[in-house]
Design a protein around this motif. Structure first.
Motif, short mmCIF file in Angstrom:
data_model
loop_
_atom_site.label_atom_id
_atom_site.label_comp_id
_atom_site.label_asym_id
_atom_site.label_seq_id
_atom_site.Cartn_x
_atom_site.Cartn_y
_atom_site.Cartn_z
N VAL A 85 -9.28 -44.09 -20.78
CA VAL A 85 -9.49 -42.71 -21.24
C VAL A 85 -8.77 -42.46 -22.56
O VAL A 85 -9.32 -41.89 -23.49
CB VAL A 85 -9.03 -41.72 -20.15
N ARG A 86 -7.55 -42.96 -22.64
CA ARG A 86 -6.74 -42.71 -23.83
C ARG A 86 -7.36 -43.35 -25.08
O ARG A 86 -7.45 -42.71 -26.12
CB ARG A 86 -5.33 -43.26 -23.63
N THR A 87 -7.79 -44.61 -24.96
CA THR A 87 -8.40 -45.25 -26.14
C THR A 87 -9.60 -44.46 -26.62
O THR A 87 -9.76 -44.25 -27.82
CB THR A 87 -8.94 -46.67 -25.86
N ALA A 144 -6.17 -37.71 -34.21
CA ALA A 144 -5.30 -38.06 -33.08
C ALA A 144 -4.47 -39.26 -33.51
O ALA A 144 -4.92 -40.06 -34.32
CB ALA A 144 -6.13 -38.42 -31.86
N CYS A 145 -3.26 -39.38 -32.98
CA CYS A 145 -2.54 -40.60 -33.31
C CYS A 145 -3.11 -41.72 -32.47
O CYS A 145 -3.99 -41.51 -31.65
CB CYS A 145 -1.03 -40.42 -33.18
N PHE A 146 -2.63 -42.89 -32.67
CA PHE A 146 -3.37 -44.08 -32.31
C PHE A 146 -2.53 -44.99 -31.44
O PHE A 146 -2.44 -46.18 -31.70
CB PHE A 146 -3.68 -44.80 -33.63
N VAL A 197 2.25 -31.67 -31.88
CA VAL A 197 1.90 -32.78 -31.02
C VAL A 197 0.40 -33.05 -31.15
O VAL A 197 -0.40 -32.13 -31.19
CB VAL A 197 2.23 -32.41 -29.57
N CYS A 198 0.04 -34.30 -31.17
CA CYS A 198 -1.39 -34.61 -31.22
C CYS A 198 -2.02 -34.26 -29.88
O CYS A 198 -1.38 -34.36 -28.83
CB CYS A 198 -1.60 -36.06 -31.64
N PRO A 199 -3.25 -33.83 -29.89
CA PRO A 199 -3.87 -33.31 -28.66
C PRO A 199 -3.96 -34.34 -27.54
O PRO A 199 -3.88 -33.98 -26.36
CB PRO A 199 -5.28 -32.90 -29.09
N VAL A 200 -4.12 -35.61 -27.91
CA VAL A 200 -4.23 -36.65 -26.88
C VAL A 200 -2.86 -36.88 -26.23
O VAL A 200 -2.75 -36.98 -25.00
CB VAL A 200 -4.78 -37.97 -27.46
N CYS A 201 -1.81 -36.92 -27.06
CA CYS A 201 -0.46 -37.07 -26.50
C CYS A 201 -0.08 -35.86 -25.66
O CYS A 201 0.60 -35.98 -24.65
CB CYS A 201 0.58 -37.25 -27.61
N ASP A 202 -0.54 -34.70 -26.10
CA ASP A 202 -0.20 -33.49 -25.36
C ASP A 202 -0.81 -33.54 -23.95
O ASP A 202 -0.20 -33.09 -22.99
CB ASP A 202 -0.71 -32.26 -26.12
ZN LIG Z 1 -1.13 -38.89 -29.91
#
Ligand SMILES: [Zn+2]
Length: 264
Positions: free
Chosen positions: A93-95, A104-106, A138-143
């Motif tokens: 999901v994260r990738t 988004a950060c990577f 914070v990037c949305p994915v990390c959040d």
């Molecule tokens: Zn991130």
């Protein structure tokens, strides 16, 4: 500054809390998600070890292959059932989210380090090079999924095989325990403090795209980029809720995520 940034500046305890139930079906011939452990079993007791050693000392190399079974790569098991670890599902999901969401950060994708041609064809992409575009925010994915300094708002259970069967598939002389086409897994994601749009993000990360809530084909596990017989799955929602559609549509409208066709 994109509109969604402001929505991610605050974390608070108010929000959606619940469980997302998921089913995963194997749609390729096989699926192998390794346990990282492989077994070489001794199939014949080495009673005559002295003789083997003596033969070796005399300068003839004895053939010991017949004493061992071929290398076998097992799947993970828990209480006797085949499972896909929750961490593997979370990584999947994260990738996808990191690749789909602009800026988004990577974290995962940057370390994936794959030079596979199929990977590049699928994901070399409209996405710009890796950046860390969220200096203060914070990037949305990390959040949603957490990172080293930030707790995840979601936790992924292991996915347990509920239907289907396993076969041992020979790939380059080694055997891979694999779930065959049509095998099904069940798992869940517990979430808390989610904004509706983040629920939409989570659904998008599992391959859901529109109000039909049909999962697209996604690649996972061993050989997914190198052997077409392996690694295609499709998620579905056994108990879809009205709010899922709206959450997903909100997410897509706000983030305008990239999409990828993982069929190759
Ligand atoms: Zn991130």
């Amino acid at each position: 500054m994109q509109r969604f940034h402001t929505q991610y500046t605050e974390r608070n305890s108010i929000g959606l809390e619940g469980v997302l139930e998921l089913e995963m079906e194997v749609v390729s011939d096989y699926l192998h998600v390794g346990s990282g452990v492989y077994d070489v079993e001794i199939i014949k007791p080495l009673e005559n070890i002295d003789q083997l050693v003596e033969t070796a000392l005399k300068g003839t190399i004895p053939d010991v292959n017949k004493y061992f079974s071929p290398v076998t790569h097992e799947m993970n098991r828990y209480l006797g059932k085949v499972i896909i670890p929750g961490s593997t599902i979370k990584g999947l999901v994260r990738t996808r989210l990191e690749l789909s969401i602009r800026d988004a950060c990577f974290i995962v994708s940057r370390n994936s380090n794959t030079s596979s041609a199929a990977y590049k064809r699928i994901f070399r992409n409209p996405r710009p090079r890796p950046t860390d575009r969220f200096p203060q925010r914070v990037c949305p994915v990390c959040d949603l999924l957490g990172n080293s300094g930030l707790a995840s708002k979601v936790s992924f259970s292991d996915f347990i095989m509920t239907q289907g069967k396993v076969d041992y598939v020979n790939v380059n002389g080694q055997y891979y325990e694999s779930c065959v086409k049509g095998s099904r897994f069940r798992g869940k994601v517990l979430y808390r403090s989610l904004k509706p749009i983040e629920l939409g993000m989570l659904l998008y990360g599992f391959g859901f795209r529109d109000k039909k809530l049909e999962g697209k084909v996604m690649l996972i596990g061993r050989f997914k980029y190198s052997d077409r017989r392996f690694g295609r799955v499709r998620f579905s929602l056994p108990s879809p809720k009205q709010e899922y559609v709206k959450a997903l549509e909100d997410f897509v409208r706000t983030f305008k995520p990239f999409d990828y066709n993982e069929e190759w």
